[in-house]
Design a protein around this motif. Structure first.
Motif, PDB file in Angstrom:
ATOM      1  N   THR A  11      15.093   8.372 -17.564  1.00  0.00           N
ATOM      2  CA  THR A  11      15.181   9.869 -17.033  1.00  0.00           C
ATOM      3  C   THR A  11      13.795  10.349 -17.628  1.00  0.00           C
ATOM      4  N   ILE A  12      13.488  11.470 -17.079  1.00  0.00           N
ATOM      5  CA  ILE A  12      12.259  12.298 -17.501  1.00  0.00           C
ATOM      6  C   ILE A  12      12.633  12.946 -18.698  1.00  0.00           C
ATOM      7  N   PRO A  13      11.640  12.929 -19.723  1.00  0.00           N
ATOM      8  CA  PRO A  13      11.914  13.622 -21.049  1.00  0.00           C
ATOM      9  C   PRO A  13      11.910  15.006 -20.884  1.00  0.00           C
ATOM     10  N   SER A  14      12.398  15.796 -21.867  1.00  0.00           N
ATOM     11  CA  SER A  14      12.229  17.197 -22.029  1.00  0.00           C
ATOM     12  C   SER A  14      10.831  17.596 -22.227  1.00  0.00           C
ATOM     13  N   GLU A  16       9.603  19.828 -23.767  1.00  0.00           N
ATOM     14  CA  GLU A  16       9.155  20.278 -25.133  1.00  0.00           C
ATOM     15  C   GLU A  16       8.389  19.081 -26.046  1.00  0.00           C
ATOM     16  N   GLY A  17       7.369  19.526 -26.430  1.00  0.00           N
ATOM     17  CA  GLY A  17       6.497  18.500 -27.008  1.00  0.00           C
ATOM     18  C   GLY A  17       5.627  17.473 -26.363  1.00  0.00           C
ATOM     19  N   ARG A  18       5.804  17.797 -24.963  1.00  0.00           N
ATOM     20  CA  ARG A  18       4.989  16.709 -24.063  1.00  0.00           C
ATOM     21  C   ARG A  18       3.823  17.625 -23.422  1.00  0.00           C
ATOM     22  N   LEU A  19       2.663  16.745 -23.111  1.00  0.00           N
ATOM     23  CA  LEU A  19       1.609  17.307 -22.546  1.00  0.00           C
ATOM     24  C   LEU A  19       1.997  17.438 -20.983  1.00  0.00           C
ATOM     25  N   GLU A  20       1.370  18.694 -20.348  1.00  0.00           N
ATOM     26  CA  GLU A  20       1.507  18.817 -19.121  1.00  0.00           C
ATOM     27  C   GLU A  20       1.089  17.569 -18.261  1.00  0.00           C
ATOM     28  N   LYS A  21      -0.047  17.014 -18.288  1.00  0.00           N
ATOM     29  CA  LYS A  21      -0.390  15.804 -17.696  1.00  0.00           C
ATOM     30  C   LYS A  21       0.481  14.579 -17.607  1.00  0.00           C
ATOM     31  N   GLU A  22       1.509  14.511 -18.895  1.00  0.00           N
ATOM     32  CA  GLU A  22       2.424  13.279 -19.023  1.00  0.00           C
ATOM     33  C   GLU A  22       3.540  13.969 -18.161  1.00  0.00           C
ATOM     34  N   MET A  23       3.939  15.143 -18.090  1.00  0.00           N
ATOM     35  CA  MET A  23       5.136  15.620 -17.345  1.00  0.00           C
ATOM     36  C   MET A  23       4.668  15.542 -15.749  1.00  0.00           C
ATOM     37  N   ILE A  25       3.139  13.182 -14.569  1.00  0.00           N
ATOM     38  CA  ILE A  25       3.284  11.784 -13.972  1.00  0.00           C
ATOM     39  C   ILE A  25       4.912  11.607 -13.755  1.00  0.00           C
ATOM     40  N   TYR A  26       5.792  12.203 -14.553  1.00  0.00           N
ATOM     41  CA  TYR A  26       7.009  12.069 -14.104  1.00  0.00           C
ATOM     42  C   TYR A  26       7.481  12.774 -13.050  1.00  0.00           C
ATOM     43  N   SER A  27       6.873  13.919 -12.571  1.00  0.00           N
ATOM     44  CA  SER A  27       7.296  14.464 -11.500  1.00  0.00           C
ATOM     45  C   SER A  27       6.953  13.593 -10.414  1.00  0.00           C
ATOM     46  N   ILE A  28       5.930  13.050 -10.439  1.00  0.00           N
ATOM     47  CA  ILE A  28       5.262  12.036  -9.131  1.00  0.00           C
ATOM     48  C   ILE A  28       6.197  10.975  -9.064  1.00  0.00           C
ATOM     49  N   LEU A  29       6.587  10.416 -10.121  1.00  0.00           N
ATOM     50  CA  LEU A  29       7.359   9.126  -9.957  1.00  0.00           C
ATOM     51  C   LEU A  29       8.779   9.724  -9.282  1.00  0.00           C
ATOM     52  N   GLU A  30       9.278  10.824  -9.778  1.00  0.00           N
ATOM     53  CA  GLU A  30      10.458  11.293  -9.228  1.00  0.00           C
ATOM     54  C   GLU A  30      10.197  11.721  -7.857  1.00  0.00           C
TER      55      GLU A  30
END
Length: 181
Positions: A11-14, A16-23, A25-30
């Protein structure tokens, strides 16, 4: 020994504490419907540091090298198996380039929004002008799974290689040039 959270997440992580560019990538995969397994760990800077990560994910994390030609007017992202040795000359010959060397960290950050140690195919998301040519070793096509970092070297992801080639790379809008290493 590296600190690794041994839990494999799907699953996509919360955020909190994650970089926008990492998040992103999860959005794209989803968005693309690409299932993944995620492993969080301490920062890794080299492919040699990824041995334990490989074991947890049951894959091999690939080398991602940011390269440029001798004039520094053409840039490349080379994705290759971690157990192979990079030799500039054969790759340069295959792509019709002058001698290849490593690209400057400032250009890496400017073109791909990445820093040394976190070079990843996912950085192509930030190369809207297609200034970086994607080179992939043909050997990767023979593997079922592909391992990579989501623009940050404290997390590793595992997806099907077919999803990489057929869905993610087309989304990133970078044609592949296959090479043999």
């Amino acid at each position: 020994m590296m600190r690794i959270d041994p839990t494999l997440y799907t699953t996509i992580p919360s955020p909190e504490g994650r970089l926008e560019k990492e998040m992103a990538i999860y959005s794209i995969l989803e968005q693309l419907g690409i299932p993944f397994e995620r492993l969080d760990h301490e920062a890794v800077a080299t492919i040699e540091d990824c041995g334990e990560i490989d074991q947890y994910l049951g894959i091999t994390i690939y080398k991602n090298l940011f390269l440029c030609n001798s004039k520094k007017d053409h840039y490349y992202l080379l994705v290759m198996p971690g157990d192979k040795t990079f030799k500039s000359s054969p790759i340069a010959q295959q792509i019709g380039s002058t001698r290849l060397s490593f690209g400057a960290p400032e250009i890496l950050e400017d073109y791909l929004n990445l820093t040394p140690g976190s070079v990843s195919i996912t950085g192509l998301l930030y190369d809207q002008e297609q200034r970086v040519q994607l080179l992939i070793d043909e050997a990767i096509l023979e593997t079922e799974y592909f391992g990579f970092h989501p623009c940050i070297n404290t997390t590793s992801l595992k997806i099907k290689t077919s999803d990489l080639i057929e869905r993610l790379i087309p989304y990133l809008n970078h044609p592949i040039t296959y090479v043999t290493i």
